[in-house]
Design an enzyme around this catalytic site. Structure first.
Site, short mmCIF file in Angstrom:
data_model
loop_
_atom_site.label_atom_id
_atom_site.label_comp_id
_atom_site.label_asym_id
_atom_site.label_seq_id
_atom_site.Cartn_x
_atom_site.Cartn_y
_atom_site.Cartn_z
CD GLU A 61 -2.70 -2.14 -2.46
OE1 GLU A 61 -3.85 -2.56 -2.66
OE2 GLU A 61 -2.28 -1.07 -2.92
CD GLU A 100 -0.07 -0.57 -6.39
OE1 GLU A 100 -1.16 0.03 -6.19
OE2 GLU A 100 0.02 -1.81 -6.42
O1 IFM Z 1 -5.28 -1.22 -9.05
C1 IFM Z 1 -4.95 -1.25 -7.71
C2 IFM Z 1 -3.80 -2.19 -7.45
O2 IFM Z 1 -4.07 -3.47 -7.91
C3 IFM Z 1 -3.50 -2.27 -5.98
N1 IFM Z 1 -3.32 -0.95 -5.41
C4 IFM Z 1 -4.32 0.04 -5.71
C5 IFM Z 1 -4.55 0.13 -7.20
C6 IFM Z 1 -5.61 1.19 -7.51
O3 IFM Z 1 -6.81 0.89 -6.88
#
Ligand code: IFM
Length: 464
Positions: free
Chosen positions: A166, A365
């Site tokens: 990200e 994710e």
């Molecule tokens: O916890 C975060 C992660 O570190 C990066 N992506 C989003 C998740 C939830 O906010």
């Protein structure tokens, strides 16, 4: 009721990140990161929480791997803390840091779990921030060196590598609106940071290919910004607002990474903020390295429109677009206040596949925070997180629909394996499929963990 079956090659696992779970911040020669500094700055993180101890995974990793094994995870995505490897962000690698991750990787392999290693999940060595951080070009060069050290040590045993997690958050929340470390609010710095992360990726990929096993899969993970039209906003305004979000939120990464150039509309939209003099001749070619898959992190959607032009000038996460206003879409919502919209995951995957048909995808994710409750009966602890199970079921079903529509989707890693430090929200939000009691460090597999376990065992999902 229907039963969906996932292909046998589809990898199902879970994910975490170093600062969110490890603790042990002063151990093994680790240097300070920007998140140590930020979380120790009063007022930055809810409740004054820090990652000093977090899930104490640094000491409990073997038990955590046993739990992953109990759930049958096929893959585990973790991140490597740069300041464990290079405490000041430069120079010879710290052997104790490398040994920690070698132990972790060997432990995963011994349990039949594929390691998926992310090189940067936001914990920049503080010394590099002191030298200017990501807005400085030199940080990209330092990153490539760091990547080489890690891959030299682990490249024979880790077969899946991700350069960045990200980068939008790291650049625009870190340097654009200051919600994340290092807490700077400067639109030009955020744009330079984004470019230097792209460049760092471009410099690191050849290093990974040079030092890793030839079968290594190399990737980057993005959080894209799917938006939906707002019924109350005229169609042309809506389209323009959404175009602007896609330029500075998504295409600022996708286009140089996958097409080899920054888009003209992005340069135009941001011309009042920066002259892009940090973009040197040849950079776009360097960034445009072949990757083996694109990691997609997906949670939610938003509506977007232009706010009335009056009011104080806002320095924000959207440099060049101070009037962009994000509007919460109808619920239901998770504990983050994010709306639940599994259909948008399917659409996002299909749209990426249509735009970049040669790039396989992986959901690196997806998951949800809910305020879980622990119930104890006859000495047995249980977390009946049916809201998280429903969320996961709906999103796995969306992923399955995307596969049926021809998307080359390689896997799905649930965020998160453990409850953990949720950045500026501290420990107030729980994303885990395993509960962590932050006082005793007890772990309790939630019903969602059992759901993932069954999914992996049976490869099937029942849906209404
Ligand atoms: O916890 C975060 C992660 O570190 C990066 N992506 C989003 C998740 C939830 O906010």
């Amino acid at each position: 009721m229907a039963t969906l079956r996932f292909p046998s090659s589809f990898v199902i696992g879970s994910a975490t990140a170093s600062y969110q779970i490890e603790g042990g911040v002063h151990e093994g020669g680790r240097g300070p990161s920007i998140w140590d500094t930020f979380s120790h700055t009063p007022g930055r993180v809810e409740n004054g929480d820090t990652g000093d101890v977090a899930d104490d995974h640094y000491h409990r990793w073997q038990d955590d791997l046993d739990l992953m094994s109990e759930l049958g995870l096929q893959a585990y995505r973790f991140s490597i803390a740069w300041p464990r490897i290079q405490p000041t962000g430069a120079g010879a690698p710290n052997q104790t840091g490398l040994d920690f991750y070698r132990g972790l990787v060997d432990g995963l392999l011994a349990r039949g779990i594929a390691p998926v290693a992310t090189l940067y999940h936001w914990d920049l060595p503080q010394a590099l921030e002191d030298a200017g951080g990501w807005p400085e070009r030199d940080t990209a060069l330092r990153f490539a060196e760091y990547a080489a050290h890690v891959v030299e040590a682990l490249g024979d045993r880790v077969h899946t590598w991700t350069t960045f997690n990200e980068p939008w958050c790291a650049a625009f929340l870190g340097y654009g609106n200051g919600m994340h470390a290092p807490g700077r609010a400067d639109g030009a710095a955020a744009l330079a940071a984004a470019h230097h992360m792209n460049l760092a990726h471009g410099l690191a990929v050849p290093e990974i290919r040079r030092l890793a096993d030839p079968s290594a899969q190399v990737s980057i993970t993005l959080n894209l910004h799917p938006t939906r039209e707002l019924p109350s906003t005229p169609a042309d305004e809506s389209a323009e607002a959404r175009r602007r979000v896609s330029a500075v939120g998504d295409r600022i990464f996708l286009s140089p990474l996958l097409r080899g150039h920054y888009d003209a509309d992005l340069l135009d939209d941001t011309s009042g903020v920066t002259d892009w003099s940090f973009l040197h001749a040849g950079d776009e070619q360097l960034i445009h390295q072949p990757i083996d898959f694109l990691g997609v992190n997906y949670y939610s959607t938003s509506g977007v429109r232009f706010a009335a032009a009056s009011g104080p000038e806002r320095v924000g996460a959207w440099p060049g677009d101070p009037a962009l206003e994000f509007v919460r879409l109808p619920g239901p919502y998770t504990d983050m206040g994010w709306n639940i919209d599994p259909g948008a995951l399917e659409e996002l995957l299909v749209s990426l596949h249509d735009q970049y048909p040669d790039v396989p995808l992986m959901i690196t994710e997806n998951g949800a925070a809910f305020p879980d409750v622990v119930e104890r009966a006859d000495g047995v602890a249980r977390v009946e997180d049916s809201d998280r199970v429903d969320y996961l079921r709906a999103h796995f079903a969306a992923a399955h629909r995307a596969i049926e529509r021809g998307v080359d989707l390689r896997g799905y890693l649930v965020w998160s394996f453990l409850d953990n430090f949720e950045w500026s929200f501290g420990f107030s939000k729980r994303f885990g499929i395993v509960r962590v009691d932050y006082d005793s460090q007890e772990r309790i597999v939630k019903d969602s963990g059992r759901f993932v376990q069954r999914l992996i065992e049976t490869r099937t999902l029942d849906v209404d």
